[in-house]
Design an enzyme around this catalytic site. Structure first.
Site, PDB file in Angstrom:
ATOM      1  N   LYS A   2     -47.947   3.459 -66.474  1.00 57.25           N
ATOM      2  CA  LYS A   2     -47.379   2.238 -67.042  1.00 57.25           C
ATOM      3  C   LYS A   2     -46.653   1.483 -65.927  1.00 57.25           C
ATOM      4  O   LYS A   2     -45.567   1.853 -65.515  1.00 57.25           O
ATOM      5  CB  LYS A   2     -46.389   2.541 -68.172  1.00 57.25           C
ATOM      6  CG  LYS A   2     -46.037   1.279 -68.986  1.00 57.25           C
ATOM      7  CD  LYS A   2     -44.711   1.351 -69.677  1.00 57.25           C
ATOM      8  CE  LYS A   2     -43.582   0.960 -68.760  1.00 57.25           C
ATOM      9  NZ  LYS A   2     -43.657  -0.467 -68.298  1.00 57.25           N
ATOM     10  N   THR A  41     -31.174   4.488 -63.878  1.00 56.20           N
ATOM     11  CA  THR A  41     -30.602   5.776 -64.289  1.00 56.20           C
ATOM     12  C   THR A  41     -30.565   5.878 -65.802  1.00 56.20           C
ATOM     13  O   THR A  41     -30.890   6.934 -66.375  1.00 56.20           O
ATOM     14  CB  THR A  41     -29.182   5.919 -63.712  1.00 56.20           C
ATOM     15  OG1 THR A  41     -29.264   5.907 -62.281  1.00 56.20           O
ATOM     16  CG2 THR A  41     -28.519   7.200 -64.171  1.00 56.20           C
ATOM     17  N   GLU A  98     -36.555   9.010 -59.499  1.00 53.93           N
ATOM     18  CA  GLU A  98     -35.717   8.365 -58.487  1.00 53.93           C
ATOM     19  C   GLU A  98     -35.112   7.158 -59.179  1.00 53.93           C
ATOM     20  O   GLU A  98     -35.837   6.283 -59.672  1.00 53.93           O
ATOM     21  CB  GLU A  98     -36.543   7.968 -57.267  1.00 53.93           C
ATOM     22  CG  GLU A  98     -35.688   7.541 -56.079  1.00 53.93           C
ATOM     23  CD  GLU A  98     -35.570   6.040 -55.978  1.00 53.93           C
ATOM     24  OE1 GLU A  98     -34.432   5.540 -56.157  1.00 53.93           O
ATOM     25  OE2 GLU A  98     -36.567   5.365 -55.735  1.00 53.93           O
ATOM     26  N   VAL A 124     -32.462   4.497 -68.120  1.00 58.14           N
ATOM     27  CA  VAL A 124     -33.777   4.736 -68.715  1.00 58.14           C
ATOM     28  C   VAL A 124     -34.220   6.175 -68.472  1.00 58.14           C
ATOM     29  O   VAL A 124     -34.726   6.842 -69.385  1.00 58.14           O
ATOM     30  CB  VAL A 124     -34.818   3.737 -68.170  1.00 58.14           C
ATOM     31  CG1 VAL A 124     -36.228   4.129 -68.613  1.00 58.14           C
ATOM     32  CG2 VAL A 124     -34.498   2.322 -68.642  1.00 58.14           C
ATOM     33  N   CYS A 167     -33.756   0.149 -54.116  1.00 60.29           N
ATOM     34  CA  CYS A 167     -32.880   1.242 -54.529  1.00 60.29           C
ATOM     35  C   CYS A 167     -31.948   1.639 -53.396  1.00 60.29           C
ATOM     36  O   CYS A 167     -30.849   2.144 -53.634  1.00 60.29           O
ATOM     37  CB  CYS A 167     -33.707   2.457 -54.946  1.00 60.29           C
ATOM     38  SG  CYS A 167     -34.941   2.114 -56.207  1.00 60.29           S
ATOM     39  N   GLY A 193     -36.892   3.973 -61.503  1.00 59.54           N
ATOM     40  CA  GLY A 193     -36.287   2.909 -62.305  1.00 59.54           C
ATOM     41  C   GLY A 193     -34.807   3.169 -62.488  1.00 59.54           C
ATOM     42  O   GLY A 193     -34.173   3.850 -61.675  1.00 59.54           O
TER      43      GLY A 193
END
Length: 543
Positions: free
Chosen positions: A212, A267, A293, A269, A327, A265
């Site tokens: 996805k 933290t 990550e 989620v 990130c 993505g």
């Protein structure tokens, strides 16, 4: 192919895109070609394209009225079909030798290094608003490296075998199997290469994948999927499933055959996904592998002995390249009083020369943030700082969404090191800076370590070797990627394996053997050539 040795990898050279160069001309032409036509992006399940009729627009962040693609959205029916396709494909794919699987990804790397390079880079520039150099590092070089190095790491894993005792009567082996269930790959908007790595690392080890992509990266990610098809990836090994995250996750996480999640993505989620997996744990056929990550609040810490020019360059590049949407981007900085006047002048001088605009104009250093949601969030932090006496806006603060989602580089000086912009993840071109008394170096080390729940990247600048050693020890768990006299961004596959701990993820180090080993389930096999023929032991005999 079973006996073939996988070539030893080297890092892909980064093209400079200098005026008059061949790569610059090819990229300019690709930008013109892609921006001049709108495409449809289907859901692809088991190799079959599905157009659901429910679409969302993929737009240029720097020109949000320009629609690049209509992206068809998967629903529950398509997700169920993807599960079946992944399970069906696993039977054959997992039986392929590593050499045969590796050949697919080595070919993909060579295709990306050559005739797909300009197109994938251009798609990343248009769809994710990256400059030519940022796209080259990400969409081309890093992904080429992921594919070439990952198959090499897989070969090293396969070579790890147990001892067989001398004499040859017993033969022991480890059989590295792909996971029995499918892997759910959830990729972010900010790195095209991450989408390519999250979906293919499990596949290299024999697993099958449901991918996805982020809605805001579906454009470039779809081109990667087509590239993999051209490279010979069999149908169903990776299924391309853009769509609403909640709909897709609810169905996949409830399935008995979920084998793992490969995630980059936020933290929040990832923690939500982890809780959902935990709630469903007794219904799974196996324990799912969770690799994530996530967020960061990455730091630059300067000592009084730091080289000011190197520090200023590290700040500008580390905080503001790709609009701070990494990130790893520097988001908080700590500078000693003795260095601050000279550093302030140097940084402000550099920022004054930063151009912001369309990435197709190669003179620009920065482009637009990814979408309306990000723009509004970042603008909210900036407006809050403008109106707070505890913060001082030293540079930037302009936010303009008339044509694109432009946020100019913003530097905020704070009086309180616990001020919200020093602690909370913003994910934009905003750097908060705290000036500390030189004599409080040790206290500042402790401050850096405790300020943030994250531990992704960090950098320390000093020309004193003892200071670097002290900082490295004090901040040992404050960053999974720790830089000395360099910006905290730009990890290279094979050189700086990437990932952090604490709230920044599981630290399974993308770009290393440590990540690949998570996607295999080893079976120990013992063959006895001369098995015993009676059950009695010598100690049982009478004296």
């Amino acid at each position: 192919m079973n006996a073939a040795k996988i070539p030893s990898p080297v890092n892909e050279p980064v093209f400079p895109y200098a005026p008059g160069s061949r790569e610059r001309g090819e990229l300019k032409q690709a930008l013109k070609d892609l921006s001049g036509r709108q495409i449809e992006i289907p859901v692809v399940i088991g190799g079959k394209e599905i157009r659901t009729g429910k679409t969302v627009d993929a737009v240029m962040p720097h020109c949000h009225r320009h629609v690049l693609a209509k992206v068809h959205q998967a629903g529950p029916e398509e997700v169920a079909g993807a599960i079946k396709a992944a399970r069906d494909a696993r039977r054959e794919w997992s039986s392929w030798s590593l050499a045969d699987r590796a050949a697919v990804f080595l070919k993909a790397a060579d295709l990306l290094a050559t005739r797909w390079r300009a197109m994938v880079n251009a798609a990343t520039m248009l769809g994710q608003s990256k400059t030519a150099f940022q796209a080259e590092i990400d969409a081309a070089c890093e992904l080429i490296d992921f594919w070439r190095f990952n198959v090499h790491y897989a070969e090293r894993i396969y070579a790890e075998q147990p001892l067989s005792p001398p004499g040859g009567a017993t033969w022991n082996a480890l059989d590295y199997r792909g996971l029995e269930g499918f892997v759910y790959a959830i990729s972010p908007f900010n790195f095209t290469s991450i989408g390519g790595n999250l979906s293919t690392a499990p596949a290299i080890m024999g697993s099958t994948v449901i991918w996805k992509p982020a809605a805001t990266a579906a454009y470039s990610n779809y081109l990667l999927f087509r590239l993999l098809q051209e490279a010979g990836l069999p149908p169903g090994v990776i299924n391309f499933v853009p769509g609403p995250a909640a709909v897709i996750s609810e169905r996949l996480l409830a399935d008995r055959h979920l084998g793992g999640i490969h995630f980059t993505g936020s933290t929040e989620v990832f923690q939500t996904l982890w809780k959902q997996v935990a709630a469903n744990l007794t219904s799974y056929a196996d324990y799912p592998r969770l690799v994530g990550e996530t967020g960061g609040k990455d730091f630059i810490l300067a000592h009084a002995s730091a080289d000011v020019d190197a520090l200023a360059t590290g700040i500008v590049r580390g905080a503001f390249e790709y609009q701070g949407q990494k990130c790893s981007a520097a988001s908080r900085a700590y500078v000693p009083e003795s260095l601050w006047p000279k550093l302030r002048d140097r940084v402000l001088g550099l920022l004054a020369d930063v151009r912001v605009g369309d990435p197709a104009d190669f003179r620009n250093f920065m482009a637009a943030v990814i979408d309306r949601k990000s723009f509004d969030k970042i603008k909210g932090y900036i407006e809050g700082a403008k109106n707070d006496p505890k913060a001082k806006l030293l540079f930037g603060g302009e936010c303009d969404d008339a044509d694109g989602y432009f946020v100019h580089p913003t530097l905020i000086q704070v009086e309180d090191p616990a001020y919200r912009t020093m602690c909370e993840e913003i994910f934009g071109p905003v750097l908060s800076l705290y000036v500390y008394p030189d004599k409080k170096w040790k206290e500042t080390l402790e401050l850096v370590d405790r300020t943030s729940p994250y531990a992704l990247t960090g950098a320390v600048f000093s020309q004193d070797r003892a200071v670097l050693a002290e900082a490295s020890a004090a901040l040992r768990y404050a960053a999974g990627n720790f830089y000395l006299n360099d910006k905290p961004t730009g990890a290279v596959v094979g050189q700086q394996p990437f990932g952090g701990g604490r709230a920044s993820g599981t630290n399974d180090k993308a770009g290393s053997l440590l990540n690949l080993i998570r996607w295999t389930s080893a079976r120990a096999v013992k063959e006895n050539f001369v098995p015993p023929r009676d059950p009695w032991y010598p100690f049982m005999a009478e004296a």
